[in-house]
Enzyme design. Sequence first.
Site, short mmCIF file in Angstrom:
data_model
loop_
_atom_site.label_atom_id
_atom_site.label_comp_id
_atom_site.label_asym_id
_atom_site.label_seq_id
_atom_site.Cartn_x
_atom_site.Cartn_y
_atom_site.Cartn_z
N TYR A 144 41.88 35.60 40.52
CA TYR A 144 42.58 36.36 41.41
C TYR A 144 43.89 37.04 40.41
O TYR A 144 44.52 37.84 40.94
CB TYR A 144 43.38 35.71 42.52
CG TYR A 144 42.45 34.98 43.35
CD1 TYR A 144 41.26 35.80 43.97
CD2 TYR A 144 42.16 33.78 43.91
CE1 TYR A 144 40.25 35.33 44.89
CE2 TYR A 144 41.47 33.21 44.38
CZ TYR A 144 40.35 33.89 45.05
OH TYR A 144 39.52 33.18 45.75
N ASN A 190 43.53 42.70 53.05
CA ASN A 190 42.88 41.86 52.49
C ASN A 190 42.68 40.44 53.53
O ASN A 190 43.75 39.69 53.51
CB ASN A 190 43.32 41.38 51.20
CG ASN A 190 42.42 40.34 50.52
OD1 ASN A 190 41.59 39.58 50.97
ND2 ASN A 190 42.87 40.11 49.16
N HIS A 217 34.94 36.32 55.72
CA HIS A 217 33.69 35.69 55.75
C HIS A 217 33.25 34.84 57.23
O HIS A 217 32.09 34.62 57.40
CB HIS A 217 33.45 34.71 54.74
CG HIS A 217 33.96 35.53 53.29
ND1 HIS A 217 33.52 36.51 52.79
CD2 HIS A 217 35.05 34.84 52.55
CE1 HIS A 217 34.19 36.69 51.63
NE2 HIS A 217 35.25 35.74 51.37
N HIS A 236 39.42 43.33 48.28
CA HIS A 236 39.24 42.00 47.68
C HIS A 236 39.85 42.09 46.44
O HIS A 236 39.06 43.16 45.62
CB HIS A 236 38.06 41.32 47.85
CG HIS A 236 37.90 40.99 49.47
ND1 HIS A 236 38.18 40.16 50.11
CD2 HIS A 236 37.04 41.77 50.19
CE1 HIS A 236 37.70 39.93 51.49
NE2 HIS A 236 37.15 41.05 51.60
N LEU A 237 40.67 41.09 45.67
CA LEU A 237 41.02 40.93 44.52
C LEU A 237 39.71 40.97 43.68
O LEU A 237 39.35 41.46 42.75
CB LEU A 237 42.04 40.07 44.33
CG LEU A 237 43.22 40.18 44.86
CD1 LEU A 237 44.09 38.81 45.38
CD2 LEU A 237 44.15 41.19 44.08
N SER A 238 38.90 39.68 44.02
CA SER A 238 37.88 39.60 43.32
C SER A 238 36.67 40.07 44.00
O SER A 238 36.62 40.84 44.93
CB SER A 238 37.42 37.97 43.55
OG SER A 238 37.28 37.73 44.76
N ASP A 289 36.89 42.22 65.70
CA ASP A 289 36.92 42.89 67.05
C ASP A 289 38.41 43.66 66.85
O ASP A 289 38.28 44.59 67.47
CB ASP A 289 36.71 41.91 68.01
CG ASP A 289 35.51 41.32 68.08
OD1 ASP A 289 34.41 41.95 67.52
OD2 ASP A 289 35.15 40.34 68.79
O1 CA2 Z 1 39.15 38.24 46.41
C1 CA2 Z 1 39.90 38.31 47.54
O2 CA2 Z 1 40.77 38.94 47.40
C2 CA2 Z 1 39.77 37.24 48.39
O3 CA2 Z 1 40.13 37.88 49.78
C3 CA2 Z 1 40.76 35.83 48.29
C4 CA2 Z 1 40.57 34.77 49.13
C5 CA2 Z 1 38.99 34.10 49.23
O4 CA2 Z 1 38.86 33.43 50.24
C6 CA2 Z 1 38.19 35.56 49.47
O5 CA2 Z 1 36.66 35.11 49.50
C7 CA2 Z 1 38.31 36.59 48.42
C8 CA2 Z 1 41.26 33.81 48.63
C9 CA2 Z 1 42.75 34.07 48.88
C10 CA2 Z 1 43.53 33.50 47.72
O6 CA2 Z 1 43.63 32.26 47.57
C11 CA2 Z 1 44.02 31.53 46.61
C12 CA2 Z 1 44.22 30.21 46.61
C13 CA2 Z 1 44.77 29.52 45.49
C14 CA2 Z 1 45.50 30.44 44.61
C15 CA2 Z 1 45.73 31.47 44.63
C16 CA2 Z 1 44.97 32.31 45.54
#
Ligand code: CA2
Length: 147
Positions: A22, A73, A79, A98-100, A86
């Site tokens: 991220y 985001n 998911h 999404h960052l990734s 809705d």
């Molecule tokens: O890629 C993204 O922006 C996501 O929305 C990030 C979510 C993930 O569940 C999605 O599948 C993709 C996760 C949020 C960030 O979680 C963190 C956990 C630990 C450290 C930093 C960020």
Amino acid sequence: MRILVLHGPNLNLLGRREPELYGLVDLATIDAMLQRAGQRLGIAVDCVQSNHEGQLIDAIQSAIGRCDGIVINPGGLSHSSVSLRDALAAGPPALEVHLSNIHAREPFRQRSLTAGACLGGVYGLGAAGYVLALEGLVARLRDAGKA
Ligand code: CA2
């Protein structure tokens, strides 16, 4: 024009863990980038983060009639959350960020329920993706005749 930026669950942890996925930029820095972009575009930007699905839904409902669009985001709720989808479908026009690149990750992340209720999305560009999403949404809204 006023745009609501919504950050979903765990995005408050950005910059502190999992930088390989991220990035190193924290959420306060992303919000500052969005505020600067908002000034450049001549629009107001409100940024909200919540770890709670219901609070995100409340924020979307509160944006109706108050904001012209939403950059979201939804984090992991992308998911899984029919309710968030809705709410987006009933709210102002939205763009998903999404960052990734969720399409290059585990199969369970490759499906976004919320994306289908959005105008489009930006995936895999890290923090810069939020600014690109804001610019793209404002361009769409201006094309559609918003101030
Ligand atoms: O890629 C993204 O922006 C996501 O929305 C990030 C979510 C993930 O569940 C999605 O599948 C993709 C996760 C949020 C960030 O979680 C963190 C956990 C630990 C450290 C930093 C960020």
